[in-house]
Design a protein around this motif. Structure first.
Motif, PDB file in Angstrom:
ATOM      1  N   LEU A  58      -1.771  -6.229   0.326  1.00  0.00           N
ATOM      2  CA  LEU A  58      -2.037  -4.826   0.634  1.00  0.00           C
ATOM      3  C   LEU A  58      -1.454  -3.928  -0.450  1.00  0.00           C
ATOM      4  O   LEU A  58      -2.091  -2.981  -0.918  1.00  0.00           O
ATOM      5  CB  LEU A  58      -1.435  -4.493   1.997  1.00  0.00           C
ATOM      6  CG  LEU A  58      -1.742  -3.111   2.537  1.00  0.00           C
ATOM      7  CD1 LEU A  58      -3.251  -2.946   2.692  1.00  0.00           C
ATOM      8  CD2 LEU A  58      -1.053  -2.888   3.874  1.00  0.00           C
ATOM      9  N   LEU A  59      -0.224  -4.255  -0.877  1.00  0.00           N
ATOM     10  CA  LEU A  59       0.398  -3.476  -1.953  1.00  0.00           C
ATOM     11  C   LEU A  59      -0.454  -3.519  -3.210  1.00  0.00           C
ATOM     12  O   LEU A  59      -0.693  -2.496  -3.856  1.00  0.00           O
ATOM     13  CB  LEU A  59       1.791  -4.032  -2.262  1.00  0.00           C
ATOM     14  CG  LEU A  59       2.880  -3.720  -1.221  1.00  0.00           C
ATOM     15  CD1 LEU A  59       4.167  -4.421  -1.601  1.00  0.00           C
ATOM     16  CD2 LEU A  59       3.113  -2.225  -1.167  1.00  0.00           C
ATOM     17  N   TYR A  60      -0.901  -4.715  -3.560  1.00  0.00           N
ATOM     18  CA  TYR A  60      -1.724  -4.850  -4.766  1.00  0.00           C
ATOM     19  C   TYR A  60      -2.977  -4.004  -4.661  1.00  0.00           C
ATOM     20  O   TYR A  60      -3.400  -3.353  -5.609  1.00  0.00           O
ATOM     21  CB  TYR A  60      -2.124  -6.312  -4.978  1.00  0.00           C
ATOM     22  CG  TYR A  60      -1.077  -7.142  -5.648  1.00  0.00           C
ATOM     23  CD1 TYR A  60      -0.670  -6.823  -6.939  1.00  0.00           C
ATOM     24  CD2 TYR A  60      -0.506  -8.225  -5.019  1.00  0.00           C
ATOM     25  CE1 TYR A  60       0.307  -7.579  -7.567  1.00  0.00           C
ATOM     26  CE2 TYR A  60       0.449  -8.985  -5.636  1.00  0.00           C
ATOM     27  CZ  TYR A  60       0.856  -8.656  -6.897  1.00  0.00           C
ATOM     28  OH  TYR A  60       1.806  -9.387  -7.516  1.00  0.00           O
ATOM     29  N   LEU A  61      -3.584  -4.053  -3.472  1.00  0.00           N
ATOM     30  CA  LEU A  61      -4.852  -3.361  -3.310  1.00  0.00           C
ATOM     31  C   LEU A  61      -4.699  -1.872  -3.489  1.00  0.00           C
ATOM     32  O   LEU A  61      -5.508  -1.208  -4.116  1.00  0.00           O
ATOM     33  CB  LEU A  61      -5.443  -3.664  -1.927  1.00  0.00           C
ATOM     34  CG  LEU A  61      -6.091  -5.024  -1.757  1.00  0.00           C
ATOM     35  CD1 LEU A  61      -6.640  -5.159  -0.351  1.00  0.00           C
ATOM     36  CD2 LEU A  61      -7.215  -5.205  -2.758  1.00  0.00           C
ATOM     37  N   SER A  62      -3.595  -1.351  -2.920  1.00  0.00           N
ATOM     38  CA  SER A  62      -3.522   0.110  -2.959  1.00  0.00           C
ATOM     39  C   SER A  62      -2.852   0.626  -4.227  1.00  0.00           C
ATOM     40  O   SER A  62      -3.208   1.697  -4.708  1.00  0.00           O
ATOM     41  CB  SER A  62      -2.824   0.628  -1.712  1.00  0.00           C
ATOM     42  OG  SER A  62      -1.740  -0.179  -1.397  1.00  0.00           O
ATOM     43  N   PHE A  63      -1.914  -0.120  -4.767  1.00  0.00           N
ATOM     44  CA  PHE A  63      -1.199   0.428  -5.931  1.00  0.00           C
ATOM     45  C   PHE A  63      -1.624  -0.191  -7.256  1.00  0.00           C
ATOM     46  O   PHE A  63      -1.189   0.250  -8.308  1.00  0.00           O
ATOM     47  CB  PHE A  63       0.310   0.251  -5.749  1.00  0.00           C
ATOM     48  CG  PHE A  63       0.863   1.096  -4.637  1.00  0.00           C
ATOM     49  CD1 PHE A  63       1.036   2.461  -4.802  1.00  0.00           C
ATOM     50  CD2 PHE A  63       1.174   0.543  -3.413  1.00  0.00           C
ATOM     51  CE1 PHE A  63       1.525   3.244  -3.783  1.00  0.00           C
ATOM     52  CE2 PHE A  63       1.669   1.317  -2.392  1.00  0.00           C
ATOM     53  CZ  PHE A  63       1.843   2.673  -2.565  1.00  0.00           C
ATOM     54  N   GLY A  64      -2.408  -1.223  -7.208  1.00  0.00           N
ATOM     55  CA  GLY A  64      -2.849  -1.834  -8.456  1.00  0.00           C
ATOM     56  C   GLY A  64      -1.885  -2.916  -8.927  1.00  0.00           C
ATOM     57  O   GLY A  64      -0.686  -2.865  -8.657  1.00  0.00           O
ATOM     58  N   ILE A  65      -2.450  -3.853  -9.653  1.00  0.00           N
ATOM     59  CA  ILE A  65      -1.665  -5.036 -10.026  1.00  0.00           C
ATOM     60  C   ILE A  65      -0.488  -4.683 -10.922  1.00  0.00           C
ATOM     61  O   ILE A  65       0.646  -5.109 -10.705  1.00  0.00           O
ATOM     62  CB  ILE A  65      -2.577  -6.044 -10.749  1.00  0.00           C
ATOM     63  CG1 ILE A  65      -3.653  -6.547  -9.778  1.00  0.00           C
ATOM     64  CG2 ILE A  65      -1.788  -7.205 -11.276  1.00  0.00           C
ATOM     65  CD1 ILE A  65      -4.671  -7.425 -10.418  1.00  0.00           C
ATOM     66  N   GLU A  66      -0.761  -3.841 -11.944  1.00  0.00           N
ATOM     67  CA  GLU A  66       0.269  -3.591 -12.957  1.00  0.00           C
ATOM     68  C   GLU A  66       1.523  -3.009 -12.330  1.00  0.00           C
ATOM     69  O   GLU A  66       2.642  -3.457 -12.574  1.00  0.00           O
ATOM     70  CB  GLU A  66      -0.275  -2.617 -14.014  1.00  0.00           C
ATOM     71  CG  GLU A  66      -1.460  -3.155 -14.778  1.00  0.00           C
ATOM     72  CD  GLU A  66      -1.157  -4.512 -15.384  1.00  0.00           C
ATOM     73  OE1 GLU A  66      -0.028  -4.700 -15.889  1.00  0.00           O
ATOM     74  OE2 GLU A  66      -2.034  -5.404 -15.335  1.00  0.00           O
ATOM     75  N   LYS A  67       1.315  -2.036 -11.489  1.00  0.00           N
ATOM     76  CA  LYS A  67       2.454  -1.316 -10.925  1.00  0.00           C
ATOM     77  C   LYS A  67       3.289  -2.234 -10.030  1.00  0.00           C
ATOM     78  O   LYS A  67       4.518  -2.240 -10.097  1.00  0.00           O
ATOM     79  CB  LYS A  67       1.949  -0.118 -10.113  1.00  0.00           C
ATOM     80  CG  LYS A  67       3.047   0.875  -9.817  1.00  0.00           C
ATOM     81  CD  LYS A  67       2.453   2.209  -9.452  1.00  0.00           C
ATOM     82  CE  LYS A  67       3.573   3.213  -9.183  1.00  0.00           C
ATOM     83  NZ  LYS A  67       3.030   4.426  -8.584  1.00  0.00           N
ATOM     84  N   VAL A  68       2.606  -3.007  -9.210  1.00  0.00           N
ATOM     85  CA  VAL A  68       3.337  -3.902  -8.312  1.00  0.00           C
ATOM     86  C   VAL A  68       4.068  -4.964  -9.109  1.00  0.00           C
ATOM     87  O   VAL A  68       5.202  -5.320  -8.820  1.00  0.00           O
ATOM     88  CB  VAL A  68       2.382  -4.534  -7.286  1.00  0.00           C
ATOM     89  CG1 VAL A  68       3.162  -5.437  -6.343  1.00  0.00           C
ATOM     90  CG2 VAL A  68       1.671  -3.457  -6.503  1.00  0.00           C
ATOM     91  N   ARG A  69       3.413  -5.438 -10.157  1.00  0.00           N
ATOM     92  CA  ARG A  69       4.041  -6.495 -10.936  1.00  0.00           C
ATOM     93  C   ARG A  69       5.333  -6.016 -11.576  1.00  0.00           C
ATOM     94  O   ARG A  69       6.293  -6.774 -11.712  1.00  0.00           O
ATOM     95  CB  ARG A  69       3.066  -6.994 -12.007  1.00  0.00           C
ATOM     96  CG  ARG A  69       3.602  -8.197 -12.747  1.00  0.00           C
ATOM     97  CD  ARG A  69       2.566  -8.829 -13.595  1.00  0.00           C
ATOM     98  NE  ARG A  69       1.620  -9.604 -12.819  1.00  0.00           N
ATOM     99  CZ  ARG A  69       0.456 -10.043 -13.303  1.00  0.00           C
ATOM    100  NH1 ARG A  69       0.124  -9.781 -14.531  1.00  0.00           N
ATOM    101  NH2 ARG A  69      -0.354 -10.746 -12.565  1.00  0.00           N
ATOM    102  N   GLU A  70       5.366  -4.742 -11.949  1.00  0.00           N
ATOM    103  CA  GLU A  70       6.615  -4.215 -12.513  1.00  0.00           C
ATOM    104  C   GLU A  70       7.739  -4.263 -11.504  1.00  0.00           C
ATOM    105  O   GLU A  70       8.904  -4.436 -11.846  1.00  0.00           O
ATOM    106  CB  GLU A  70       6.408  -2.755 -12.956  1.00  0.00           C
ATOM    107  CG  GLU A  70       5.777  -2.625 -14.320  1.00  0.00           C
ATOM    108  CD  GLU A  70       5.339  -1.197 -14.589  1.00  0.00           C
ATOM    109  OE1 GLU A  70       5.982  -0.269 -14.042  1.00  0.00           O
ATOM    110  OE2 GLU A  70       4.358  -1.017 -15.320  1.00  0.00           O
TER     111      GLU A  70
END
Lengths: 803, 112, 140
Positions: free
Chosen positions: C50-62
């Motif tokens: 859910l986090l990935y979907l809403s915030f995008g991969i790059e941001k979550v990965r950071e």
């Protein structure tokens, strides 16, 4: 585990270390020096058994392997296995010394060579010491496999690969036959142990499977020992490095068939079929081998055919010797006991002289770069020691004194003379054929021995035909053949040392019912002027004549049409089967996934439905059914509608959403069925799966309106309805038959046994923890698979872009 | 109830099989998914339905539903997820590589 | 065009926390109540997805610096090692042990080695699920 097993398994264990030694030490020391310790220590260890075994003791060791299946490595040390054990380790030692100088440490892949060689040695030792039939079979096949690897050692050559394949196909074919024979024996005697079978002889000999079992076992023995007509693999096996030819394909592995026949003689011996097959095939092989050897020009091929021929001779002697069991103790029995004794004696002698001759060929090949007699000649002057060894080995093989081959050849003549007058098994008239064929074969044996020695070493020395500057071999290469050559002479003068300590105990193992100890088995060179001596003199006179006139008659042998040879038959058969199976396979392997699925589904439906019908398995019992609420019925209806929507959807989104709906409804059913864990899991998984589908959306093609033809749709419809029907009928019948009490009540003790109140969780993490562990491994593998599938391509794309 | 469930399973298997036999890759994946659901329902049905309370000993009920099929299905659900993922990825990768999702055009016996 | 996903983002901020908490509850409770490694792991994975979907991969990965491939492998390893522990004590592979202990704060608590095994299961499930979703969504 007793020390015995440590020594028996030493080759296999040390095979693991060899690659490490090669990697780290080969630059300093030739790996062979380390490997040498293995057979040497086994040989010394086995030597200790000689006095005890000669005194009539046997040893039994047992190592449990799979006790629940009654598979144990039971080992008997008796005279026969000790004789073979000594040959394997003794010749093994000499061959490894030889190989250290033959195989260049700079150029060859020594680690694989020695690993295969040790693998073979371990398999062979396991074979001869094993009493358990299935274990014996396992080692038997392992020798075939290691032989395959060793023949194809120079695998860059096509002929090596083909020779290896041929040897493998033929010996493994025989091995399968032998396995069938063993299984029949096990069924008859109800034991795996050879000893116990021999003890229960009456049960086996009266059984209907007696002859089939014998034929199958003999198939194994004949293919392994290169008997006619299976012997064609042996000449091609000469593509292996010479130490291998000398070790596997003359001294040990090809004698495994002889060992098997000797081992099985107490079981099968005394019957006419056994006698005719073993002795008959043996003597035919003897003649075939010697006639073919004469026309060879390649030294190694000549030796290969001579090995076939000599193996036939030993086989024939064993067949003749089995008559001792028919006659039992008494005068006639004694005569044929001596024949078996001669078989063992010649077996030993053959290993000595043939081993040394192979090493001589190896030396010639190594030093001159040639092993074709048309290019060789006059090597006597440059290689005097090699020449001496060749004379010793060659004359011994020809049956001349003062070499050990003379003694066993004389005993062979005596045996065939005796058998012609035995007057049983319909031998009356054609019995005379035995001495005649034996004599003719011996003449040709004499001729090719002379060709071997004098065409190579005699005559004109022609260095211009050779590619290298020729000189005598280094001492290391000469050591082993010299030892074997000395042994050849030693045995001639003191044959009874060998006879008393090694051969007589082995004889006791082959003919346990004969009063061997009361016989005075003496081997002597001089019997007075009797038939055998006259035959030998005849062989020499005619042989010398034929050798001198060889170029006039050898052409007749060489003119034998190629189309009629066994090799031609083999090649035709092989390519024929390949073509046939290819055309057969292509008929149903169409490459279309749909066809394969139709096979699977149709098979599933037909087999299950018909077996249910035939076995009267269709029985419905609705009495225990739970009640259906309106909610359940509605849910079922909704699910059917959702599934149909997936089926008929013309749009991707609709199909995926319908599939998701289906999944959520499944989780509702889990709630109704009191499975909270499942409901939760299904809910989450369905969510994640839908996300997955939607993510893949980007990459997936649009759903097309299916434009398939009517027959296509009709087939699919029939098969899918059949599948649904099968599953329904099967499940309903299964519900109707409660054959066993459910085991689930056991799991209700989960609090006591696993400290868990959630039974499902207790099953997952405790009772069936193994399943769960493997499941998460599968899960992780699937994850990696997805990762690789995706990233492998993007990497390639990146490369493409940078280009 | 068991009979009804078994008939439902039969219908789902039929539909799933029909989808698997079709030519389009995506339909095949959908079919596999449906058959997976059907099999899960079949397993849970085979344990007998509505025979007791949820298999939680804390419930102190007289009888419990059969926990063994539940444990089997639990693992099956998770594996199903993994299988669907792999098949799905395989499916779109082959579409990308070969440019078609028609199984008849993806026949492969020329290279065998 | 950037989609207007304010609602999604604000809901996710709250929902992810709730889902994660709930999944930890499910996981810890699994021994006696519905839940366990599979469910806990899957719901954690869904929170992360859910986090990935809403915030995008790059941001979550950071912010979540975890290699989910390794996480899956670690999960399998943990399960394997708990299995081996039984062997060390002379029991069959994967025998689980449990006992009751008086701990401060928690009172009389049951400690079971099965929980460690279940942790392995949960980690493997999280690792695999997130890894699959991530691989596919990265492939653009």
């Amino acid at each position: 585990m007793s020390i015995f097993f440590i020594f028996i398994f030493l080759p296999l264990i040390s095979a693991v270390i060899v690659p490490l030694l090669y990697k780290y030490l080969n630059r300093l020391v030739h790996t062979g020096w380390f490997v040498l310790l293995v057979p040497l220590s086994i040989f010394i260890y086995l030597l200790r058994y000689i006095p005890d075994v000669a005194a009539g003791n046997t040893y039994k060791y047992s190592l449990s392997w799979i006790p629940s299946l009654d598979m144990n490595f039971t080992s008997y040390v008796d005279g026969l296995s000790l004789l073979f054990g000594l040959l394997i380790s003794g010749i093994g030692t000499l061959v490894i010394i030889y190989s250290i100088f033959y195989m260049s440490k700079a150029r060859e892949a020594l680690h694989s060579f020695y690993v295969y060689l040790l693998m073979f040695m371990g398999a062979m030792l396991g074979l001869v010491f094993s009493d358990h039939l299935l274990v014996l079979y396992g080692f038997w096949e392992l020798t075939s496999v290691s032989s395959f690897l060793l023949i194809s050692y120079w695998y860059e050559r096509k002929s090596s690969r083909q020779g290896a394949l041929k040897a493998m196909l033929i010996t493994v074919l025989g091995g399968f036959g032998m396995l069938a024979g063993f299984i029949m024996l096990i069924m008859m005697a109800d034991t795996y142990s050879i000893r116990e079978m021999i003890a229960n002889l009456d049960v086996i000999q009266g059984h209907a499977l007696f002859i089939p079992a014998m034929l199958c076992v003999l198939l194994g023995a004949f293919t392994k020992s290169a008997q006619f007509p299976f012997g064609i693999w042996l000449p091609d096996a000469m593509e292996a490095p010479t130490p291998v030819s000398s070790y596997l394909h003359s001294a040990t592995m090809v004698k495994a068939g002889i060992y098997l026949v000797a081992r099985m003689t107490p079981l099968f011996g005394g019957s006419s079929v056994w006698f005719w097959l073993v002795a008959g095939i043996g003597i035919i092989t003897l003649l075939y081998g010697s006639l073919t050897a004469v026309r060879q020009t390649d030294l190694k091929a000549m030796l290969a055919y001579s090995t076939i021929s000599q193996l036939g001779m030993i086989m024939c002697l064993l067949g003749v010797g089995s008559l001792a069991i028919y006659f039992g103790p008494g005068d006639s029995g004694t005569i044929f006991t001596v024949a078996t004794f001669a078989a063992l004696f010649h077996l030993f002698n053959h290993s000595t002289f043939k081993g040394s001759l192979f090493m001589v060929v190896g030396i010639i090949d190594h030093e001159t770069g040639r092993r074709d007699i048309r290019y060789l000649g006059g090597l006597m002057q440059v290689m005097p020691i090699t020449f001496t060894i060749a004379v010793i080995g060659g004359f011994s093989m020809a049956g001349l004194p003062p070499f050990n081959g003379f003694l066993s050849k004389e005993m062979f003549f005596a045996a065939v003379n005796d058998v012609s007058g035995a007057g049983i098994f319909g031998l009356g008239k054609i019995g005379l054929l035995f001495p005649v064929i034996a004599w003719v074969a011996s003449v040709f044996t004499f001729v090719y021995c002379m060709i071997f020695v004098f065409r190579t070493f005699g005559g004109q020395y022609r260095p211009e035909k050779l590619t290298r500057k020729v000189h005598e071999a280094p001492w290391g290469m000469l050591f082993s053949p010299v030892v074997l050559g000395l042994l050849v002479i030693f045995i001639f003068f003191f044959p009874n040392v060998l006879g008393k300590y090694i051969l007589t105990p082995a004889l006791t193992a082959i003919l346990p019912k004969m009063p061997i100890s009361s016989y005075d088995l003496k081997i002597s060179a001089w019997h007075g002027l009797n038939m055998e001596l006259i035959m030998t003199i005849g062989v020499i006179v005619i042989g010398i004549f034929l050798f001198k006139t060889k170029k006039h008659w050898v052409q007749i042998l060489r003119n034998y049409p190629q189309g009629l040879t066994l090799n031609h038959l083999y090649n035709q058969g092989l390519s024929g089967t390949e073509k046939l199976s290819a055309s057969l396979t292509n008929r149903y392997m169409t490459g279309s996934l749909r066809h394969y699925l139709i096979y699977i589904f149709a098979f599933f439906a037909i087999v299950l439905l018909s077996s249910l019908l035939l076995l009267h398995g269709i029985q419905f019992d609705f009495s225990n059914n739970a009640a259906i609420s309106i909610f359940d019925a509605g849910l079922v209806l909704a699910m059917v509608i959702a599934a149909l929507t997936v089926l008929f959807a013309g749009n991707r989104i609709v199909a995926i959403v319908a599939l998701g709906a289906l999944g959520y409804m499944v989780s509702m059913f889990f709630v109704i069925f009191r499975a909270p864990d499942l409901a939760l899991t299904q809910m989450v998984v369905e969510t994640v799966t839908t996300v997955l589908f939607l993510l893949c959306f980007y990459h997936l093609p649009k759903l097309k309106k299916s434009v398939e033809r009517i027959p296509f749709k009709l087939t699919n419809l029939i098969i899918s309805i059949a599948m649904g029907l099968t599953v329904t009928v099967l499940a309903l019948s299964a519900n109707g038959h409660k054959l066993f009490e459910p085991i689930s009540s056991f799991f209700e003790n989960s609090y006591k046994l696993a400290g868990a109140k959630n039974i499902v969780n207790a099953i997952l993490v405790d009772f069936r923890g193994f399943d769960t562990m493997l499941e998460i491994s599968v899960l992780a593998i699937a994850g990696l698979g997805v990762y690789i599938l995706v990233h492998q391509r993007s990497k390639r794309r990146e490369q493409h872009e940078t280009e | 109830m068991e009979t009804l469930m078994v008939i439902l399973v039969g219908i789902l298997v039929s539909i799933g099989t029909y989808l698997i036999l079709s030519k389009q890759l995506l339909r095949i994946v959908l079919g596999v998914s449906i058959v997976g659901h059907a099999v899960n329902l079949l397993i849970i049905t085979s344990g007998g339905l509505k025979t007791g309370s949820a298999p939680l000993l804390g419930e102190k009920a007289a009888g419990f539903a059969d926990a063994l099929p539940q444990a089997l299905v639990l693992t099956a659900i998770v594996i199903n997820f993994a299988v669907t993922a792999v098949v799905l990825v395989l499916c779109y990768r082959s579409y990308q590589s070969f440019g078609t999702d028609d199984m008849e055009q993806l026949r492969g016996n020329e290279h065998e | 065009m950037k989609p207007n996903d304010v609602i999604l983002k604000s809901v996710t901020r709250v929902a992810a926390v709730i889902i994660s908490t709930f999944s930890i509850y499910l996981f810890m409770n699994g021994h006696h109540h519905p839940g366990g490694g599979f469910i806990g792991g899957l719901s954690t994975a869904s929170a992360i997805v859910l986090l990935y979907l809403s915030f995008g991969i790059e941001k979550v990965r950071e912010n979540i610096r975890v290699d989910f491939k390794k996480l899956a492998a670690i999960g399998v390893l943990i399960a394997l090692v708990t299995g081996m522990a039984g062997v060390v004590f002379g029991k069959p592979f994967l025998s689980q042990a449990f006992g009751y202990y008086d701990l401060p704060i928690f009172g009389n608590t049951e400690l079971a080695s099965a929980l460690i095994f279940d942790t392995g299961v949960a980690l493997a499930v999280i690792g695999t699920a997130v890894n699959i979703i991530l691989s596919i969504s990265e492939d653009r």
